[in-house]
Design a protein around this motif. Structure first.
Motif, PDB file in Angstrom:
ATOM      1  N   GLU A  70       0.829  -1.217   0.000  1.00 49.87           N
ATOM      2  CA  GLU A  70       0.000   0.000   0.000  1.00 49.87           C
ATOM      3  C   GLU A  70       0.862   1.265   0.000  1.00 49.87           C
ATOM      4  OE1 GLU A  70      -4.017  -1.248   2.421  1.00 49.87           O
ATOM      5  OE2 GLU A  70      -2.229  -0.904   3.596  1.00 49.87           O
ATOM      6  N   LEU A  71       2.158   1.106  -0.103  1.00 52.24           N
ATOM      7  CA  LEU A  71       3.125   2.220  -0.105  1.00 52.24           C
ATOM      8  C   LEU A  71       3.162   2.968   1.223  1.00 52.24           C
ATOM      9  CD1 LEU A  71       2.450   3.666  -3.674  1.00 52.24           C
ATOM     10  CD2 LEU A  71       4.356   2.241  -2.971  1.00 52.24           C
ATOM     11  N   VAL A  72       2.626   2.297   2.275  1.00 51.62           N
ATOM     12  CA  VAL A  72       2.628   2.949   3.587  1.00 51.62           C
ATOM     13  C   VAL A  72       4.060   3.099   4.107  1.00 51.62           C
ATOM     14  CG1 VAL A  72       1.871   2.738   5.980  1.00 51.62           C
ATOM     15  CG2 VAL A  72       0.327   2.108   4.131  1.00 51.62           C
ATOM     16  N   LYS A 122       6.773   3.412   2.398  1.00 52.11           N
ATOM     17  CA  LYS A 122       7.428   4.495   1.666  1.00 52.11           C
ATOM     18  C   LYS A 122       6.973   5.853   2.206  1.00 52.11           C
ATOM     19  CE  LYS A 122       8.072   6.268  -3.005  1.00 52.11           C
ATOM     20  NZ  LYS A 122       7.767   6.117  -4.433  1.00 52.11           N
ATOM     21  N   ARG A 123       5.665   5.964   2.434  1.00 50.92           N
ATOM     22  CA  ARG A 123       5.116   7.217   2.953  1.00 50.92           C
ATOM     23  C   ARG A 123       5.734   7.541   4.318  1.00 50.92           C
ATOM     24  NH1 ARG A 123       3.680  11.537   3.695  1.00 50.92           N
ATOM     25  NH2 ARG A 123       1.826  12.660   3.087  1.00 50.92           N
ATOM     26  N   LEU A 124       5.828   6.516   5.171  1.00 51.88           N
ATOM     27  CA  LEU A 124       6.374   6.737   6.511  1.00 51.88           C
ATOM     28  C   LEU A 124       7.825   7.209   6.428  1.00 51.88           C
ATOM     29  CD1 LEU A 124       4.879   3.654   8.369  1.00 51.88           C
ATOM     30  CD2 LEU A 124       4.275   6.046   8.743  1.00 51.88           C
ATOM     31  N   ARG A 125       8.543   6.712   5.433  1.00 54.79           N
ATOM     32  CA  ARG A 125       9.961   7.089   5.309  1.00 54.79           C
ATOM     33  C   ARG A 125      10.154   8.532   4.864  1.00 54.79           C
ATOM     34  NH1 ARG A 125      13.749   4.241   2.063  1.00 54.79           N
ATOM     35  NH2 ARG A 125      15.357   4.313   3.655  1.00 54.79           N
ATOM     36  N   THR A 126       9.083   9.187   4.386  1.00 59.30           N
ATOM     37  CA  THR A 126       9.233  10.595   4.013  1.00 59.30           C
ATOM     38  C   THR A 126       9.164  11.502   5.246  1.00 59.30           C
ATOM     39  OG1 THR A 126       6.865  11.041   3.726  1.00 59.30           O
ATOM     40  CG2 THR A 126       8.056  10.192   1.819  1.00 59.30           C
ATOM     41  N   ASP A 142      14.161   4.521  10.025  1.00 59.98           N
ATOM     42  CA  ASP A 142      13.810   3.197   9.491  1.00 59.98           C
ATOM     43  C   ASP A 142      13.534   2.189  10.612  1.00 59.98           C
ATOM     44  OD1 ASP A 142      14.156   4.353   7.084  1.00 59.98           O
ATOM     45  OD2 ASP A 142      15.974   3.265   6.532  1.00 59.98           O
ATOM     46  N   GLU A 200       9.767  -0.512  -0.759  1.00 57.85           N
ATOM     47  CA  GLU A 200       8.779  -0.256  -1.814  1.00 57.85           C
ATOM     48  C   GLU A 200       8.551  -1.530  -2.593  1.00 57.85           C
ATOM     49  OE1 GLU A 200       9.441   3.074  -4.460  1.00 57.85           O
ATOM     50  OE2 GLU A 200      10.833   3.861  -2.989  1.00 57.85           O
ATOM     51  N   ARG A 209       8.680  -3.006  -9.161  1.00 61.10           N
ATOM     52  CA  ARG A 209       7.802  -2.628 -10.292  1.00 61.10           C
ATOM     53  C   ARG A 209       8.281  -3.301 -11.563  1.00 61.10           C
ATOM     54  NH1 ARG A 209       4.073   1.683  -8.752  1.00 61.10           N
ATOM     55  NH2 ARG A 209       4.638   1.945  -6.602  1.00 61.10           N
ATOM     56  N   GLU A 268      13.520  14.329  -1.678  1.00 60.76           N
ATOM     57  CA  GLU A 268      12.819  13.975  -0.445  1.00 60.76           C
ATOM     58  C   GLU A 268      13.698  13.127   0.466  1.00 60.76           C
ATOM     59  OE1 GLU A 268       8.453  13.780  -2.683  1.00 60.76           O
ATOM     60  OE2 GLU A 268       9.587  11.960  -2.273  1.00 60.76           O
ATOM     61  N   LEU A 279      14.534   9.878  -0.124  1.00 56.94           N
ATOM     62  CA  LEU A 279      14.105   8.482  -0.077  1.00 56.94           C
ATOM     63  C   LEU A 279      15.180   7.538  -0.588  1.00 56.94           C
ATOM     64  CD1 LEU A 279      10.363   8.675  -1.164  1.00 56.94           C
ATOM     65  CD2 LEU A 279      11.286   8.040   1.061  1.00 56.94           C
ATOM     66  N   ARG A 329      19.086  13.133   7.286  1.00 52.46           N
ATOM     67  CA  ARG A 329      17.641  13.020   7.345  1.00 52.46           C
ATOM     68  C   ARG A 329      17.025  13.745   8.545  1.00 52.46           C
ATOM     69  NH1 ARG A 329      15.536   6.892   6.478  1.00 52.46           N
ATOM     70  NH2 ARG A 329      13.454   7.105   7.355  1.00 52.46           N
ATOM     71  N   ARG A 383      13.967  16.437   7.811  1.00 50.07           N
ATOM     72  CA  ARG A 383      12.583  15.964   7.835  1.00 50.07           C
ATOM     73  C   ARG A 383      11.613  16.807   8.658  1.00 50.07           C
ATOM     74  NH1 ARG A 383      12.437  10.843   5.691  1.00 50.07           N
ATOM     75  NH2 ARG A 383      14.003  10.856   4.074  1.00 50.07           N
ATOM     76  N   VAL A 440       5.819  16.210   2.529  1.00 45.27           N
ATOM     77  CA  VAL A 440       5.936  15.452   1.287  1.00 45.27           C
ATOM     78  C   VAL A 440       4.581  14.873   0.893  1.00 45.27           C
ATOM     79  CG1 VAL A 440       6.894  13.369   0.246  1.00 45.27           C
ATOM     80  CG2 VAL A 440       8.357  14.850   1.624  1.00 45.27           C
ATOM     81  N   LEU A 455       3.495  12.188  -1.819  1.00 49.83           N
ATOM     82  CA  LEU A 455       3.977  11.257  -2.830  1.00 49.83           C
ATOM     83  C   LEU A 455       3.004  11.197  -4.006  1.00 49.83           C
ATOM     84  CD1 LEU A 455       5.160   8.244  -0.668  1.00 49.83           C
ATOM     85  CD2 LEU A 455       6.588   9.943  -1.796  1.00 49.83           C
ATOM     86  N   GLY A 479      -0.893   7.300  -2.988  1.00 60.07           N
ATOM     87  CA  GLY A 479      -1.226   6.508  -1.817  1.00 60.07           C
ATOM     88  C   GLY A 479      -0.282   6.584  -0.638  1.00 60.07           C
ATOM     89  N   GLY A 480      -0.173   5.457   0.019  1.00 62.44           N
ATOM     90  CA  GLY A 480       0.650   5.414   1.205  1.00 62.44           C
ATOM     91  C   GLY A 480      -0.157   5.422   2.485  1.00 62.44           C
ATOM     92  N   PHE A 481      -1.433   5.052   2.367  1.00 62.10           N
ATOM     93  CA  PHE A 481      -2.253   4.983   3.573  1.00 62.10           C
ATOM     94  C   PHE A 481      -2.845   3.593   3.704  1.00 62.10           C
ATOM     95  CE2 PHE A 481      -2.980   9.118   1.518  1.00 62.10           C
ATOM     96  CZ  PHE A 481      -2.105   9.829   2.302  1.00 62.10           C
ATOM     97  N   TRP A 486      -0.345  10.201  11.674  1.00 63.04           N
ATOM     98  CA  TRP A 486       0.703  11.016  11.069  1.00 63.04           C
ATOM     99  C   TRP A 486       1.069  12.185  11.974  1.00 63.04           C
ATOM    100  CZ3 TRP A 486       3.877   9.430   7.604  1.00 63.04           C
ATOM    101  CH2 TRP A 486       4.713  10.343   6.950  1.00 63.04           C
TER     102      TRP A 486
END
Lengths: 258, 320
Positions: A91-93, A95-99, A104, A255, A258, B57, B59, B78, B82, B87, B89, B92-94, B107
């Motif tokens: 769900e790319l969660v 990746k999102r959290l890492r922003t 980590d 991630e 792909r 960003e 990543l 980082r 941060r 950011v 993206l 998604g990401g939820f 969040w």
């Protein structure tokens, strides 16, 4: 404007809270995590009844309880966490959290907390249940059992993260935990005590990840572990945990491919 | 905080990114963004926009080159960067099973100096959706949720990767106004988009990327100024292109004829249009489907894609 600054603890708490909510909403995982460790020990008990336990210095309780805790570690912690980590990655969660501000390690630890807490609470309840139902006597070295349980929790979190590193999709996450679970059940002294296995086979099984956990948990109740045996078990558990840290740093994917 | 107008909040030098299979997605990109500026990265799909933004960003580590965001390396430093960036993206990401409010609460727990969640959700128009699970949101609503989370910590620098994809025209306009308002308060914004009108509306400066490189960069006016304007019309019955006044004298640089439709390109729009209309008036004919338009980003964009396809496209840079 508010100037609250987050700390590793506050960040992991926020993440763990969300993960706990999600665990409650994933019925399949919840069922496997909560139900299986309660039911499987019954079959272990059946099996234990047919073995020559007394000859190996064991009782039904000292076989069933470690097995039950082992199932809890495997289902409520290991397998459940593989599934949720892979789902979050898909769900790319992750990746999102890492922003954000989370590091980590905090992301992995925060995500693992609900599963680890489930395993801990379940193991304590199983211990209490066995104690009452199987007429077990007071454990002579309970600290060994506690040590084994804690090592087991940390190691299973690590092993789950390693397994998730090599699991691409949620569908494959149904399968990838099976080898380790099967191996542990059969050869780590869960269903079959190592004491009744041929010596050479047992010697190899000592080095499987869950064997030291079973040894320590059971040792707390039998009280017959020598200092050398305790140290050996702790060393194997620590080595596996260290390996998982290395493997996660090297292979964990944040991630989807792909 | 003393906001220095000329301070470069983002500095990118010779940036490169190579993926596992050896594909070089970013091939030597340079640009900088000043405090309080909106900088847009444009480009076709696969041009390297997202690959570039992900490096900014923090990543991933770049394969080469140097990035400074607020004076720090976003990947190795980082922790310093941060808390000051937001950011969004590209998608998604939820977790799909959490509600909007639960997602925002989670969040907020990970953001220093987080604003109240409801305030931010109200700002993006999700106030009435707090109890809805993420999986039940429309694509546009998810984009708004993503924007809300990016804004939670009142960031100094905002990275928006295709912020309005999936939004309806009204929602898109609302997001534009929100982002403009943030810029007016001093927020620095780096956004990627493939909506040219979005860049035209929002960007103080922009860069058009193509195949991992920046093909052209400058203000929207500078980028479009070098492009020709266009005139098109249908030739009246019985007339041929040769009947028109000499096109070169009207300042027309080139023309095409497609059936009865004539298309002219010119850098002197007024002169060309006047000449054409005076001719039509004198000849007593009506030019059907007459369309006169000055150069837009679209022209620049298509021109770059065409040039690049034809071969070498040297980077055009305008003094900012």
């Amino acid at each position: 404007m508010s100037t609250t600054v987050t700390t590793p603890m506050s960040r992991m708490t926020a993440l763990a809270r969300a993960e706990l909510t999600l665990l409650g909403r994933t019925k399949g995982t919840l069922f496997a995590a909560l139900f299986v460790p309660l039911v499987l020990p019954v079959s272990a008990r059946e099996a234990a009844g047919e073995m020559d336990l007394a000859g190996a210095g064991l009782t039904i309780g000292t076989v069933v309880l470690p097995a039950a805790i082992g199932f809890s570690l495997l289902f409520a912690v290991y397998s459940a966490l593989v599934g949720s980590l892979v789902a979050r990655r898909e769900e790319l969660v992750l990746k999102r959290l890492r922003t954000g501000e989370l590091r980590d390690g905090e992301i992995l630890a925060g995500s693992a907390l609900p599963a680890a807490a489930t395993g801990l609470v379940q193991s304590l309840l199983l211990a209490a249940g066995c104690f009452v139902l199987l007429d077990m006597s007071a454990p002579p070295a309970v600290y060994l059992s506690v040590l084994g349980l804690l090592l087991g929790l940390v190691m299973c979190v690590g092993l789950a993260t390693v397994t998730a590193s090599f699991t691409r999709t949620s569908e494959s996450a149904q399968v990838t935990p099976i080898p380790l679970m099967f191996l542990s059940v059969m050869a780590s002294g869960m269903m079959v005590p190592l004491e009744i296995l041929p010596e050479k086979v047992a010697a190899v099984c000592e080095f499987l990840p869950l064997t030291p956990v079973m040894t320590l948990v059971r040792g707390g109740f039998t009280g017959d572990l020598s200092a050398g045996e305790v140290l050996g078990a702790v060393a194997v558990a620590v080595a596996w945990t260290a390996f998982t840290v290395f493997a996660v740093r090297r292979w964990f994917r944040w991630e989807p491919r792909r | 905080m003393e906001a220095n107008e000329h301070e470069h909040v983002i500095e990118v030098t010779d940036l490169r990114r190579v993926y596992g299979g050896g594909f070089e997605a970013v091939r030597g990109v340079d640009f900088s963004v000043r405090r309080g500026e909106i900088f847009a990265l444009l480009g076709t799909n696969g041009a390297g926009k997202t690959s570039t933004v992900e490096l900014l960003e923090g990543l991933a580590a770049p394969a080469g080159g140097r990035i400074r965001v607020l004076g720090h390396d976003p990947y190795t430093e980082r922790a310093a960067v941060r808390p000051r960036t937001g950011v969004m993206l590209q998608e998604g990401g939820f977790p799909s099973e959490l509600t909007v409010a639960e997602t925002a609460r989670m969040w907020a727990g990970c953001v220093s100096g987080a604003r109240p969640e409801l305030e931010v959700l109200t700002l993006v128009g999700l106030k009435t959706k707090t109890g809805v699970r993420v999986k039940q949101l429309s694509g546009g609503q998810r984009r708004r949720l993503d924007l809300a989370l990016a804004l939670l910590g009142d960031p100094e620098v905002l990275f928006l990767d295709e912020p309005t994809t999936g939004l309806d025209p009204e929602g898109r306009r609302e997001t534009w106004e929100l982002v403009s308002a943030l810029r007016d308060r001093g927020t620095t914004v780096l956004l990627t988009t493939h909506y040219l009108e979005e860049a035209e509306f929002l960007a103080d400066r922009l860069a058009i990327m193509h195949e991992g490189r920046i093909a052209v960069t400058g203000t929207p006016a500078e980028v479009t100024a070098s492009e020709p304007s266009r005139i098109s019309f249908e030739l009246p019955e019985g007339y041929f292109v040769g009947d028109l006044p000499p096109l070169a004298e009207l300042g027309v640089s080139d023309h095409t004829v497609d059936g009865r439709t004539v298309r002219l390109r010119t850098h002197e729009l007024q002169r060309a249009a006047t000449g054409l209309l005076v001719w039509a008036e004198r000849a007593g004919v009506e030019l059907h489907r007459l369309d006169v338009r000055s150069a837009s980003l679209e022209e620049a964009f298509l021109g770059i894609a065409k040039e690049a396809a034809a071969g070498a496209a040297p980077t055009k840079e305008y003094a900012a």
